[in-house]
Design a protein around this motif. Sequence first.
Motif, PDB file in Angstrom:
ATOM      1  N   VAL A  95      24.688  67.928  45.784  1.00  0.00           N
ATOM      2  CA  VAL A  95      23.789  68.008  46.938  1.00  0.00           C
ATOM      3  C   VAL A  95      22.424  67.450  46.564  1.00  0.00           C
ATOM      4  O   VAL A  95      21.822  66.668  47.305  1.00  0.00           O
ATOM      5  CB  VAL A  95      23.663  69.468  47.436  1.00  0.00           C
ATOM      6  N   ALA A  96      21.956  67.836  45.378  1.00  0.00           N
ATOM      7  CA  ALA A  96      20.648  67.365  44.935  1.00  0.00           C
ATOM      8  C   ALA A  96      20.626  65.843  44.827  1.00  0.00           C
ATOM      9  O   ALA A  96      19.686  65.189  45.298  1.00  0.00           O
ATOM     10  CB  ALA A  96      20.304  67.995  43.591  1.00  0.00           C
ATOM     11  N   VAL A  97      21.679  65.307  44.244  1.00  0.00           N
ATOM     12  CA  VAL A  97      21.759  63.850  44.085  1.00  0.00           C
ATOM     13  C   VAL A  97      21.784  63.165  45.448  1.00  0.00           C
ATOM     14  O   VAL A  97      21.068  62.188  45.691  1.00  0.00           O
ATOM     15  CB  VAL A  97      23.025  63.469  43.276  1.00  0.00           C
ATOM     16  N   LEU A  98      22.598  63.691  46.344  1.00  0.00           N
ATOM     17  CA  LEU A  98      22.722  63.075  47.667  1.00  0.00           C
ATOM     18  C   LEU A  98      21.426  63.180  48.457  1.00  0.00           C
ATOM     19  O   LEU A  98      21.076  62.282  49.228  1.00  0.00           O
ATOM     20  CB  LEU A  98      23.875  63.730  48.430  1.00  0.00           C
ATOM     21  N   GLU A  99      20.713  64.274  48.246  1.00  0.00           N
ATOM     22  CA  GLU A  99      19.428  64.415  48.939  1.00  0.00           C
ATOM     23  C   GLU A  99      18.445  63.341  48.484  1.00  0.00           C
ATOM     24  O   GLU A  99      17.726  62.758  49.289  1.00  0.00           O
ATOM     25  CB  GLU A  99      18.852  65.813  48.700  1.00  0.00           C
ATOM     26  N   VAL A 100      18.427  63.094  47.195  1.00  0.00           N
ATOM     27  CA  VAL A 100      17.548  62.048  46.652  1.00  0.00           C
ATOM     28  C   VAL A 100      17.939  60.686  47.217  1.00  0.00           C
ATOM     29  O   VAL A 100      17.099  59.906  47.660  1.00  0.00           O
ATOM     30  CB  VAL A 100      17.609  62.026  45.108  1.00  0.00           C
ATOM     31  N   GLN A 101      19.257  60.446  47.219  1.00  0.00           N
ATOM     32  CA  GLN A 101      19.758  59.173  47.754  1.00  0.00           C
ATOM     33  C   GLN A 101      19.359  59.021  49.211  1.00  0.00           C
ATOM     34  O   GLN A 101      18.895  57.968  49.649  1.00  0.00           O
ATOM     35  CB  GLN A 101      21.273  59.117  47.643  1.00  0.00           C
ATOM     36  N   ASN A 102      19.528  60.080  49.945  1.00  0.00           N
ATOM     37  CA  ASN A 102      19.209  60.066  51.370  1.00  0.00           C
ATOM     38  C   ASN A 102      17.734  59.753  51.592  1.00  0.00           C
ATOM     39  O   ASN A 102      17.366  58.944  52.446  1.00  0.00           O
ATOM     40  CB  ASN A 102      19.566  61.426  51.960  1.00  0.00           C
ATOM     41  N   LYS A 103      16.917  60.398  50.778  1.00  0.00           N
ATOM     42  CA  LYS A 103      15.475  60.179  50.892  1.00  0.00           C
ATOM     43  C   LYS A 103      15.140  58.718  50.635  1.00  0.00           C
ATOM     44  O   LYS A 103      14.362  58.080  51.371  1.00  0.00           O
ATOM     45  CB  LYS A 103      14.757  61.075  49.884  1.00  0.00           C
ATOM     46  N   LYS A 104      15.742  58.178  49.592  1.00  0.00           N
ATOM     47  CA  LYS A 104      15.491  56.775  49.244  1.00  0.00           C
ATOM     48  C   LYS A 104      15.911  55.857  50.382  1.00  0.00           C
ATOM     49  O   LYS A 104      15.215  54.897  50.722  1.00  0.00           O
ATOM     50  CB  LYS A 104      16.259  56.400  47.975  1.00  0.00           C
ATOM     51  N   LEU A 105      17.078  56.122  50.952  1.00  0.00           N
ATOM     52  CA  LEU A 105      17.589  55.278  52.034  1.00  0.00           C
ATOM     53  C   LEU A 105      16.686  55.338  53.260  1.00  0.00           C
ATOM     54  O   LEU A 105      16.457  54.331  53.935  1.00  0.00           O
ATOM     55  CB  LEU A 105      19.012  55.701  52.395  1.00  0.00           C
ATOM     56  N   ILE A 106      16.176  56.527  53.535  1.00  0.00           N
ATOM     57  CA  ILE A 106      15.268  56.663  54.671  1.00  0.00           C
ATOM     58  C   ILE A 106      14.002  55.859  54.433  1.00  0.00           C
ATOM     59  O   ILE A 106      13.517  55.141  55.316  1.00  0.00           O
ATOM     60  CB  ILE A 106      14.934  58.151  54.912  1.00  0.00           C
ATOM     61  N   GLU A 107      13.496  55.939  53.215  1.00  0.00           N
ATOM     62  CA  GLU A 107      12.287  55.174  52.876  1.00  0.00           C
ATOM     63  C   GLU A 107      12.553  53.676  52.993  1.00  0.00           C
ATOM     64  O   GLU A 107      11.735  52.928  53.535  1.00  0.00           O
ATOM     65  CB  GLU A 107      11.842  55.510  51.446  1.00  0.00           C
ATOM     66  N   GLU A 108      13.721  53.278  52.511  1.00  0.00           N
ATOM     67  CA  GLU A 108      14.092  51.869  52.575  1.00  0.00           C
ATOM     68  C   GLU A 108      14.181  51.411  54.022  1.00  0.00           C
ATOM     69  O   GLU A 108      13.724  50.325  54.394  1.00  0.00           O
ATOM     70  CB  GLU A 108      15.434  51.679  51.873  1.00  0.00           C
ATOM     71  N   LEU A 109      14.755  52.239  54.837  1.00  0.00           N
ATOM     72  CA  LEU A 109      14.888  51.930  56.249  1.00  0.00           C
ATOM     73  C   LEU A 109      13.523  51.753  56.906  1.00  0.00           C
ATOM     74  O   LEU A 109      13.302  50.817  57.679  1.00  0.00           O
ATOM     75  CB  LEU A 109      15.677  53.045  56.939  1.00  0.00           C
ATOM     76  N   GLU A 110      12.625  52.649  56.570  1.00  0.00           N
ATOM     77  CA  GLU A 110      11.277  52.564  57.120  1.00  0.00           C
ATOM     78  C   GLU A 110      10.611  51.257  56.709  1.00  0.00           C
ATOM     79  O   GLU A 110       9.973  50.569  57.514  1.00  0.00           O
ATOM     80  CB  GLU A 110      10.432  53.756  56.645  1.00  0.00           C
ATOM     81  N   THR A 111      10.788  50.897  55.435  1.00  0.00           N
ATOM     82  CA  THR A 111      10.203  49.655  54.936  1.00  0.00           C
ATOM     83  C   THR A 111      10.751  48.448  55.695  1.00  0.00           C
ATOM     84  O   THR A 111      10.016  47.562  56.127  1.00  0.00           O
ATOM     85  CB  THR A 111      10.522  49.484  53.437  1.00  0.00           C
ATOM     86  N   LEU A 112      12.080  48.454  55.855  1.00  0.00           N
ATOM     87  CA  LEU A 112      12.717  47.333  56.569  1.00  0.00           C
ATOM     88  C   LEU A 112      12.253  47.273  58.012  1.00  0.00           C
ATOM     89  O   LEU A 112      12.051  46.193  58.571  1.00  0.00           O
ATOM     90  CB  LEU A 112      14.242  47.479  56.490  1.00  0.00           C
ATOM     91  N   LYS A 113      12.101  48.426  58.588  1.00  0.00           N
ATOM     92  CA  LYS A 113      11.613  48.470  59.973  1.00  0.00           C
ATOM     93  C   LYS A 113      10.248  47.825  60.074  1.00  0.00           C
ATOM     94  O   LYS A 113       9.955  47.051  60.978  1.00  0.00           O
ATOM     95  CB  LYS A 113      11.535  49.917  60.446  1.00  0.00           C
ATOM     96  N   ASP A 114       9.410  48.175  59.107  1.00  0.00           N
ATOM     97  CA  ASP A 114       8.053  47.623  59.099  1.00  0.00           C
ATOM     98  C   ASP A 114       8.075  46.109  58.965  1.00  0.00           C
ATOM     99  O   ASP A 114       7.329  45.387  59.617  1.00  0.00           O
ATOM    100  CB  ASP A 114       7.261  48.221  57.936  1.00  0.00           C
ATOM    101  N   ILE A 115       8.948  45.635  58.103  1.00  0.00           N
ATOM    102  CA  ILE A 115       9.037  44.190  57.881  1.00  0.00           C
ATOM    103  C   ILE A 115       9.553  43.480  59.129  1.00  0.00           C
ATOM    104  O   ILE A 115       9.034  42.455  59.550  1.00  0.00           O
ATOM    105  CB  ILE A 115       9.963  43.885  56.685  1.00  0.00           C
ATOM    106  N   CYS A 116      10.579  44.018  59.733  1.00  0.00           N
ATOM    107  CA  CYS A 116      11.230  43.354  60.866  1.00  0.00           C
ATOM    108  C   CYS A 116      10.417  43.435  62.155  1.00  0.00           C
ATOM    109  O   CYS A 116      10.520  42.571  63.018  1.00  0.00           O
ATOM    110  CB  CYS A 116      12.612  43.959  61.106  1.00  0.00           C
ATOM    111  N   SER A 117       9.671  44.487  62.306  1.00  0.00           N
ATOM    112  CA  SER A 117       8.889  44.611  63.531  1.00  0.00           C
ATOM    113  C   SER A 117       7.430  44.919  63.206  1.00  0.00           C
ATOM    114  O   SER A 117       6.992  46.047  63.331  1.00  0.00           O
ATOM    115  CB  SER A 117       9.464  45.711  64.414  1.00  0.00           C
ATOM    116  N   PRO A 118       6.718  43.850  62.759  1.00  0.00           N
ATOM    117  CA  PRO A 118       5.294  44.050  62.418  1.00  0.00           C
ATOM    118  C   PRO A 118       4.501  44.414  63.659  1.00  0.00           C
ATOM    119  O   PRO A 118       4.799  43.960  64.769  1.00  0.00           O
ATOM    120  CB  PRO A 118       4.890  42.688  61.852  1.00  0.00           C
ATOM    121  N   LYS A 119       3.494  45.243  63.458  1.00  0.00           N
ATOM    122  CA  LYS A 119       2.654  45.669  64.594  1.00  0.00           C
ATOM    123  C   LYS A 119       1.846  44.499  65.123  1.00  0.00           C
ATOM    124  O   LYS A 119       1.328  43.684  64.358  1.00  0.00           O
ATOM    125  CB  LYS A 119       1.717  46.787  64.128  1.00  0.00           C
TER     126      LYS A 119
END
Length: 244
Positions: free
Chosen positions: A218-242
């Motif tokens: 669970v701990a490992v998956l939580e870390v992975q999940n957190k990383k993926l969410i952060e990655e997603l946010e980054t990609l979102k920022d790149i793809c749709s600049p303000k």
Amino acid sequence: MVATIAETDESAESEGVIDSHKRREILSRRPSYRKILNELSSDVPGIPKIEEEKSEEEGTPPNIAAMAVPTSIYQTSTGQYIAIAQGGTIQISNPGSDGVQGLQALTMTDSGAPPPGATIVQYVAQSADGTQQFFVPGSQVVVQAATGDMPTYQIRAPTTALPQGVVMAASPGSLHSPQQLAEEATRKRELRLMKNREAAKECRRRKKEYVKCLESRVAVLEVQNKKLIEELETLKDICSPKTD
DNA sequence: ACAGCAGAGCGTCAACGAGT
DNA sequence: ACTCGTTGACGCTCTGCTGT
């Protein structure tokens, strides 16, 4: 501890019974913790496997030793030969057809050199737990525990409360009288309880290990999940600049 | 110091599945 | 059919913590 009689079966009424039966039905189909964990570990590297039951090489308790070359041979008063191996393993040969009933003393002979005088080894006919015991040199106790169809023999330390493992089976004893049958039943029950006691301990140990494993996963998956969410946010920022 | 509580651990029973 | 291992459920004991 004294045996506790579960009164739940008698006292439980319809609802509780149905409930527990349903639960049981669901739960009983679950494979063992070992299976689950081993499947998990084969999927995910880093998850330790629950080790299989160790065989003699590791699991030999200090009081019971592994099979080895006989070093001492004892002859009973009834003509039986009891060979004690170096590790403490016992072999009982039975020239006649008698069991060990009526054994009064053991005459010790040394397999290496003939003894200057035979050593009488003390013998105790019946101990509290219904087993027969006789003492041999080295502060060990040879215990006859006729728990099955055949009496079995073990070496244990005199203070050991419970048998640690069956060493060898000998010739079938003669159980005739109702008292003997009752004793036999008691022995069987004691053995069953002892085995189940050990099994329950082992089961709990595995369960704890399993739960630990799941928690770490669970701990490992939580870390992975957190990383993926952060990655997603980054990609979102790149793809749709303000566009301000 | 004491009582009450929660949690862990243990022994036992019962049910089940797998193996023989 | 029988035996044996496994495991959930239950009741009990022990231990550590907390409030009085």
